[in-house]
Design an enzyme around this catalytic site. Structure first.
Site, short mmCIF file in Angstrom:
data_model
loop_
_atom_site.label_atom_id
_atom_site.label_comp_id
_atom_site.label_asym_id
_atom_site.label_seq_id
_atom_site.Cartn_x
_atom_site.Cartn_y
_atom_site.Cartn_z
N TYR A 16 17.56 49.38 82.71
CA TYR A 16 17.93 48.53 81.56
C TYR A 16 19.10 49.14 80.77
O TYR A 16 19.70 48.45 79.94
CB TYR A 16 16.75 48.32 80.59
CG TYR A 16 15.54 47.62 81.16
CD1 TYR A 16 15.54 47.04 82.43
CD2 TYR A 16 14.37 47.51 80.43
CE1 TYR A 16 14.42 46.41 82.95
CE2 TYR A 16 13.24 46.87 80.93
CZ TYR A 16 13.28 46.34 82.20
OH TYR A 16 12.15 45.72 82.70
N HIS A 49 9.74 50.98 89.88
CA HIS A 49 10.17 49.63 89.48
C HIS A 49 9.93 48.58 90.58
O HIS A 49 9.55 47.45 90.29
CB HIS A 49 11.65 49.67 89.09
CG HIS A 49 12.04 48.64 88.09
ND1 HIS A 49 12.90 48.91 87.04
CD2 HIS A 49 11.70 47.34 87.94
CE1 HIS A 49 13.06 47.81 86.32
NE2 HIS A 49 12.35 46.84 86.85
N1 LIG Z 1 9.10 45.13 85.98
C1 LIG Z 1 10.01 44.19 86.12
O1 LIG Z 1 10.57 43.98 87.23
C2 LIG Z 1 10.37 43.35 84.94
C3 LIG Z 1 11.18 42.20 85.10
C4 LIG Z 1 11.47 41.42 83.96
C5 LIG Z 1 10.94 41.81 82.71
N2 LIG Z 1 10.18 42.95 82.59
C6 LIG Z 1 9.63 43.39 81.28
O2 LIG Z 1 8.93 42.30 80.66
C7 LIG Z 1 9.53 42.03 79.39
C8 LIG Z 1 9.44 40.55 79.06
O3 LIG Z 1 10.06 39.77 80.05
P1 LIG Z 1 11.44 39.00 79.80
O4 LIG Z 1 12.15 39.67 78.70
O5 LIG Z 1 12.14 38.91 81.08
O6 LIG Z 1 11.01 37.52 79.46
P2 LIG Z 1 9.98 36.76 78.48
O7 LIG Z 1 9.34 37.69 77.52
O8 LIG Z 1 9.13 35.92 79.35
O9 LIG Z 1 10.95 35.76 77.75
C9 LIG Z 1 11.90 36.13 76.81
C10 LIG Z 1 12.52 34.86 76.30
O10 LIG Z 1 11.55 34.15 75.54
C11 LIG Z 1 12.09 33.84 74.26
N3 LIG Z 1 11.02 33.98 73.25
C12 LIG Z 1 10.21 35.06 73.06
N4 LIG Z 1 9.29 34.78 72.10
C13 LIG Z 1 9.52 33.51 71.69
C14 LIG Z 1 8.87 32.66 70.72
N5 LIG Z 1 7.81 33.09 70.01
N6 LIG Z 1 9.36 31.41 70.57
C15 LIG Z 1 10.43 31.01 71.28
N7 LIG Z 1 11.09 31.77 72.20
C16 LIG Z 1 10.62 33.01 72.40
C17 LIG Z 1 13.16 34.86 74.03
O11 LIG Z 1 14.16 34.32 73.22
P3 LIG Z 1 15.26 35.23 72.47
O12 LIG Z 1 16.12 35.81 73.55
O13 LIG Z 1 15.96 34.22 71.62
O14 LIG Z 1 14.50 36.25 71.72
C18 LIG Z 1 13.67 35.13 75.44
O15 LIG Z 1 14.66 34.16 75.78
C19 LIG Z 1 10.96 42.55 79.54
O16 LIG Z 1 11.62 42.74 78.32
C20 LIG Z 1 10.73 43.81 80.34
O17 LIG Z 1 10.29 44.86 79.49
C21 LIG Z 1 9.91 43.70 83.69
#
Ligand SMILES: NC(=O)c1ccc[n+]([C@@H]2O[C@H](COP(=O)([O-])OP(=O)(O)OC[C@H]3O[C@@H](n4cnc5c(N)ncnc54)[C@H](OP(=O)(O)O)[C@@H]3O)[C@@H](O)[C@H]2O)c1
Length: 228
Positions: free
Chosen positions: A49, A107
């Site tokens: 990241y 990962h």
């Molecule tokens: N291990 C892996 O391969 C892997 C892959 C992907 C992610 N991850 C981890 O999982 C975490 C979460 O996944 P992600 O960041 O990909 O996606 P996510 O949490 O599913 O979605 C994030 C999106 O949702 C929006 N959002 C969040 N809360 C909201 C609410 N209450 N109302 C409206 N919109 C909302 C955010 O908007 P804004 O941008 O406007 O805030 C953002 O666009 C990552 O940050 C990372 O730490 C791990």
């Protein structure tokens, strides 16, 4: 804060905050500080990241003691193999200015992940990591590692959301006592998740937002959501 207990006895918060795709260091530090203010204690980052330094700065700046925080990072696949993985975790410790990391995951299941996992086992035994695990391991890879390693993986972080429910994977994670974490619990905002009529109807019934309904669904399944 409520906790789940991992298979080695370590307590991990039931919900976490992730910092994927926050490249700007100042924004990332502020997002982590805001998340901690909002009550989050689990922060999920990764070597890939590019923001471990910013997470480290937030950890230094917050008034919340280190012992109350639960910090996760992940070893990227180009750092796999025993020596490289070990050196990369030392680098993560340095970048975050920490003397231990709560949870380190592999990962993805590619390249020499056996060598990398052995490095995590040794760092775990040295006390530099409090728990070790994997991410994006499908049941066949997970079971293989769970059976043929010294230290069973404590966590498997995989994509779980209403469009990708992972019920079969959950059966195998449970069988091998591996705690599931959900990445992209909000499906990264895809498929009009935040206006979905079924989720809205459930939220209206209980006076909750769609985001709250999603988080509750995961927590009730015993899965730790990592929201961003
Ligand atoms: N291990 C892996 O391969 C892997 C892959 C992907 C992610 N991850 C981890 O999982 C975490 C979460 O996944 P992600 O960041 O990909 O996606 P996510 O949490 O599913 O979605 C994030 C999106 O949702 C929006 N959002 C969040 N809360 C909201 C609410 N209450 N109302 C409206 N919109 C909302 C955010 O908007 P804004 O941008 O406007 O805030 C953002 O666009 C990552 O940050 C990372 O730490 C791990």
């Amino acid at each position: 804060m409520e906790f789940v207990t991992l298979n080695n006895g370590l307590k991990m918060p039931k919900v976490g905050f992730g910092v994927y795709q926050i490249k700007n260091q100042e924004q990332c530090k502020q997002a982590v500080l805001d998340a901690i203010d909002a009550g989050y204690r689990l922060i999920d980052t990764a070597q890939s990241y590019g923001n471990e330094e910013a997470v480290g700065k937030a950890i230094q700046e917050t008034q919340v003691p280190r012992s109350e925080l639960f910090i996760t990072t992940k070893v990227w696949i180009s750092n796999y193999g025993y020596e490289k993985a070990k050196a990369s975790v030392e680098e993560s410790l340095k970048k975050m200015q920490l003397d231990y990391i709560d949870l380190v995951l592999l990962h993805q299941p590619f390249n020499d992940y056996y060598g990398a996992y052995k490095a995590l086992e040794d760092l775990y035994k040295e006390g530099k990591i409090k728990a070790i695990g994997v991410s994006n391991f499908y049941p066949d890879r997970l079971v293989d590692l769970a059976i043929f390693s010294d230290v069973k993986p404590a966590v498997n972080q995989v994509e779980v959301n209403v469009f990708h429910q992972q019920t079969t994977a959950q059966t195998y994670n449970k069988k091998y006592e591996v705690q599931m974490e959900a990445w992209a619990p909000f499906a990264e905002g895809r498929n009009n998740m935040f206006t979905n009529p079924e989720l809205k109807a459930i939220g209206d019934k209980y006076g909750k937002s769609i985001a709250q309904v999603i988080l509750r669904w995961l927590v009730q399944r015993g899965i730790v959501p990592l929201a961003k």
